[in-house]
Design an enzyme around this catalytic site. Structure first.
Site, PDB file in Angstrom:
ATOM      1  N   ARG A 146       0.804  -1.224   0.000  1.00  0.00           N
ATOM      2  CA  ARG A 146       0.000   0.000   0.000  1.00  0.00           C
ATOM      3  C   ARG A 146       0.839   1.278   0.000  1.00  0.00           C
ATOM      4  NH1 ARG A 146      -3.500  -2.559   4.773  1.00  0.00           N
ATOM      5  NH2 ARG A 146      -1.380  -3.157   5.289  1.00  0.00           N
ATOM      6  N   LYS A 185       3.100 -17.719   8.624  1.00  0.00           N
ATOM      7  CA  LYS A 185       2.347 -17.878   9.850  1.00  0.00           C
ATOM      8  C   LYS A 185       1.980 -16.487  10.396  1.00  0.00           C
ATOM      9  CE  LYS A 185       4.401 -17.710  13.853  1.00  0.00           C
ATOM     10  NZ  LYS A 185       5.317 -16.640  14.227  1.00  0.00           N
ATOM     11  N   HIS A 233       9.244 -21.301   9.388  1.00  0.00           N
ATOM     12  CA  HIS A 233      10.660 -21.153   9.019  1.00  0.00           C
ATOM     13  C   HIS A 233      11.571 -22.071   9.835  1.00  0.00           C
ATOM     14  CE1 HIS A 233      10.997 -18.348  12.440  1.00  0.00           C
ATOM     15  NE2 HIS A 233      12.297 -18.527  12.354  1.00  0.00           N
ATOM     16  N   LYS A 282      15.516 -24.610   8.893  1.00  0.00           N
ATOM     17  CA  LYS A 282      16.818 -24.583   9.578  1.00  0.00           C
ATOM     18  C   LYS A 282      17.531 -25.921   9.366  1.00  0.00           C
ATOM     19  CE  LYS A 282      15.171 -21.472  13.223  1.00  0.00           C
ATOM     20  NZ  LYS A 282      15.933 -20.257  13.298  1.00  0.00           N
ATOM     21  N   GLU A 315      14.470 -17.049  23.988  1.00  0.00           N
ATOM     22  CA  GLU A 315      14.950 -15.903  23.209  1.00  0.00           C
ATOM     23  C   GLU A 315      15.354 -14.782  24.153  1.00  0.00           C
ATOM     24  OE1 GLU A 315      12.715 -15.284  19.316  1.00  0.00           O
ATOM     25  OE2 GLU A 315      11.155 -15.690  20.771  1.00  0.00           O
ATOM     26  N   ASP A 363       2.315 -17.644  18.798  1.00  0.00           N
ATOM     27  CA  ASP A 363       3.506 -17.168  18.097  1.00  0.00           C
ATOM     28  C   ASP A 363       4.549 -18.283  17.925  1.00  0.00           C
ATOM     29  OD1 ASP A 363       5.026 -14.980  16.967  1.00  0.00           O
ATOM     30  OD2 ASP A 363       6.313 -15.091  18.735  1.00  0.00           O
ATOM     31  N   HIS A 405       6.241 -23.535  15.642  1.00  0.00           N
ATOM     32  CA  HIS A 405       7.641 -23.977  15.748  1.00  0.00           C
ATOM     33  C   HIS A 405       7.828 -25.108  16.766  1.00  0.00           C
ATOM     34  CE1 HIS A 405       8.024 -20.415  13.452  1.00  0.00           C
ATOM     35  NE2 HIS A 405       8.224 -19.577  14.424  1.00  0.00           N
ATOM     36  N   LYS A 464      10.308 -15.088  25.950  1.00  0.00           N
ATOM     37  CA  LYS A 464      11.030 -13.890  25.500  1.00  0.00           C
ATOM     38  C   LYS A 464      11.822 -13.353  26.691  1.00  0.00           C
ATOM     39  CE  LYS A 464       8.848 -13.170  21.430  1.00  0.00           C
ATOM     40  NZ  LYS A 464       9.567 -13.420  20.174  1.00  0.00           N
TER      41      LYS A 464
HETATM   42  C1  BG6 Z   1       8.860 -16.009  14.732  1.00  0.00           C
HETATM   43  C2  BG6 Z   1       8.144 -15.385  15.886  1.00  0.00           C
HETATM   44  O1  BG6 Z   1       8.039 -16.910  14.051  1.00  0.00           O
HETATM   45  O2  BG6 Z   1       9.991 -16.714  15.222  1.00  0.00           O
HETATM   46  C3  BG6 Z   1       9.063 -14.464  16.666  1.00  0.00           C
HETATM   47  O3  BG6 Z   1       7.032 -14.637  15.403  1.00  0.00           O
HETATM   48  C4  BG6 Z   1      10.309 -15.200  17.082  1.00  0.00           C
HETATM   49  O4  BG6 Z   1       8.402 -13.934  17.812  1.00  0.00           O
HETATM   50  C5  BG6 Z   1      10.941 -15.898  15.886  1.00  0.00           C
HETATM   51  O5  BG6 Z   1      11.211 -14.261  17.642  1.00  0.00           O
HETATM   52  C6  BG6 Z   1      12.090 -16.781  16.312  1.00  0.00           C
HETATM   53  O6  BG6 Z   1      12.744 -17.250  15.170  1.00  0.00           O
HETATM   54  P1  BG6 Z   1      14.288 -17.597  15.204  1.00  0.00           P
HETATM   55  O7  BG6 Z   1      14.572 -18.145  13.859  1.00  0.00           O
HETATM   56  O8  BG6 Z   1      14.998 -16.315  15.511  1.00  0.00           O
HETATM   57  O9  BG6 Z   1      14.456 -18.592  16.298  1.00  0.00           O
END
Ligand code: BG6
Length: 497
Positions: free
Chosen positions: A51, A153, A183, A187, A221, A240, A245, A345
């Site tokens: 946009r 996602k 994702h 990995k 994280e 999330d 994951h 987090k």
């Molecule tokens: C994302 C989440 O899918 O994965 C994030 O939305 C998270 O909140 C991230 O930080 C973590 O990915 P990675 O590859 O850094 O472990």
């Protein structure tokens, strides 16, 4: 695979929401790496659709800085970078603007491409609109080669909305055209879970309830929610990280061997695990999970404000930034083995690992009482950041008495293979173009993951929390985390270095 094998003919990648962070940080640097490795089609174009009032030149400048900052192979090769940037175009339109899709169709026709990959990198609220508009413009079937769609996602917010989104997608695209991205599956270390298990004869015989005491799966994280608090408020760890994951890591760790390493056999086995998860709902959602939220603290020597201090977060927010869950897989291999899953987090260290803790010897001959508690046999799959595999066992320390000491055998990716492993998005974008869906989630897999997760969400909704536990940023979670796991006489792995 020899280089260049199966590289598709002329292809356009259409990125919806190209102005967002994902494109600059992940997608374009990944395309740069693919081009550097000569893995992109000769005629390859990127059309950014969004946009904002951007131009071709502005888009190229943004992406240039993205490549310079985030490309894996540094320094960046200016020739390759320019070649990629010259193939990028910007199309300004809102996602519900039919005219924008007409312009897009014309642009694609002018480029005379054979294949088209649509990539939804927008907020999820736009997914259905974009898919409908693509259908109305007949874009899913307008190309002589293949047409595929990649969907980021979160794929839905619960089972019902995931099914609704799926219905909208299937109105327009065939399931074989749909690539739902997680994702984590891109990995290297995550893919290696299956290689480790099924390409080696020595581990698999131990990989079951007879030998495994319990498994701990951690995704910690150091980052907080940053500028994404608006999204995160509606999501929390459960949507999330957990639904996608963490459950993916769990399925790869526990699934049976597939009949072949092809997309459907692999995904069939993953679905079976998801369907074998013992449901957590109603009051069990309170007993079998632990949620918490970070308050101000110190991470990596830096002062970090609390979650509630982030913009767009309600002062009454009960969104969890930490989640621990005790999960059981009710099948023959895993019956009664607890899987402890935790993610948070603002933890002290970034670490993603799967730790398989084995049972004790039947009889302690060396009086090593400690064996059970402090130093069990553990096999750790280090997913990131210190990619590798570690096996811990007891060894006799030199000397006249039998003094046993925990020692480790280690495999480290970087030492063995050199350099950093490819980024997840490099592999995933390449696989989409090659038509290999093994590392993407199939419709029934998403439904099964949501079905399990929705049980927890509903259980939480039925039993609203009054006092959400808290933890200081820079600590390993709330004080309730220890009693949570000690109920089964286990303890969390100490992840301090
Ligand atoms: C994302 C989440 O899918 O994965 C994030 O939305 C998270 O909140 C991230 O930080 C973590 O990915 P990675 O590859 O850094 O472990």
């Amino acid at each position: 695979m020899p280089e260049n094998e199966n590289i598709p003919g002329s292809t356009a990648l259409v990125i919806f929401g190209v102005t967002g962070d994902l494109t600059r940080r992940k997608l374009i640097p990944a395309l740069y790496e693919l081009m550097l490795a000569d893995r992109l089609p000769e005629n390859f174009y990127v059309i950014g659709f969004a946009r904002r009032d951007w131009t071709d030149d502005f888009l190229r400048e943004q992406m240039r800085s993205g490549v310079l900052e985030f490309a894996r192979n540094q320094p960046v090769n200016p020739e390759i970078q320019n070649r990629l940037l010259q193939k990028m175009f910007y199309l300004q339109a809102s996602f519900d603007d039919t005219e924008g899709y007409r312009v897009l169709a014309n642009r694609l026709a002018e480029l005379k491409i054979e294949n088209c990959l649509f990539y939804l990198a927008t907020p999820p609220s736009a997914y259905e609109t974009i898919v409908e508009q693509l259908g109305a413009a007949n874009l899913p079937h307008a190309h002589s080669g293949w047409t595929r769609i990649v969907i980021e996602k979160p794929y839905g917010r619960n089972l019902e909305s995931a099914i609704q989104l799926d219905n909208a997608v299937h109105q327009v695209f065939d399931e074989s055209q749909v690539y739902r991205i997680d994702h984590y599956l891109g990995k290297e270390t995550v893919q290696n879970i299956l290689v480790f298990r099924f390409a080696n004869g020595i581990f698999e015989p131990l990989w079951n309830r007879r030998y495994v005491d319990h498994v701990q799966l951690t995704v910690a994280e150091t980052v907080g929610v940053g500028t994404r608090a608006g999204y995160y408020e509606t999501s929390g760890v459960i949507r999330d990280m957990f639904q996608n994951h963490l459950l993916q890591l769990l399925t790869l760790t526990t699934m049976e061997a597939p009949s072949s390493f092809a997309a459907n056999p692999v995904r069939d086995e993953k679905v079976k695990i998801l369907r074998s998860l013992r449901p957590i709902h109603g009051n069990t959602a309170i007993d079998e999970t632990l949620r918490a939220q970070y308050v101000a603290g110190t991470v990596d020597g830096e002062r970090v404000p609390g979650y509630k201090d982030a913009p767009d977060v309600s002062p009454h927010s009960v969104t969890e930034t930490y989640l621990a869950a005790r999960v059981y897989i009710d099948n023959w291999r895993w019956a009664s083995v607890p899987f402890y899953i935790r993610s948070g987090k603002c933890m002290p260290r970034q670490v993603t690992e799967v730790a398989i803790q084995f049972k004790q010897v039947p009889l302690s001959l060396f009086g090593w009482k400690n064996l059970a508690g402090a130093a069990p046999n553990v096999l750790v799959l280090n997913i990131q950041p210190d990619e590798g595999i570690t096996l811990r066992f007891g060894a006799k320390a030199p000397g006249p008495i039998n003094q046993i000491q925990p020692v480790s055998m280690e495999f480290n990716y970087e030492e063995t293979f050199g350099g950093e492993p490819p980024e997840a998005y490099e592999r995933l974008l390449l696989d989409c173009m090659m038509g290999d869906a093994t590392l993407f989630t199939r419709t029934d897999e998403v439904h099964a993951a949501w079905s399990f997760t929705t049980g927890i969400l509903e259980g939480w909704a039925e039993n609203p929390v009054r006092n959400l536990p808290i933890y200081e940023a820079g600590t390993w979670g709330p004080q309730q985390a220890d009693p949570f796991i000690q109920r089964d006489a286990d303890q969390w792995r100490n992840l301090d270095l």
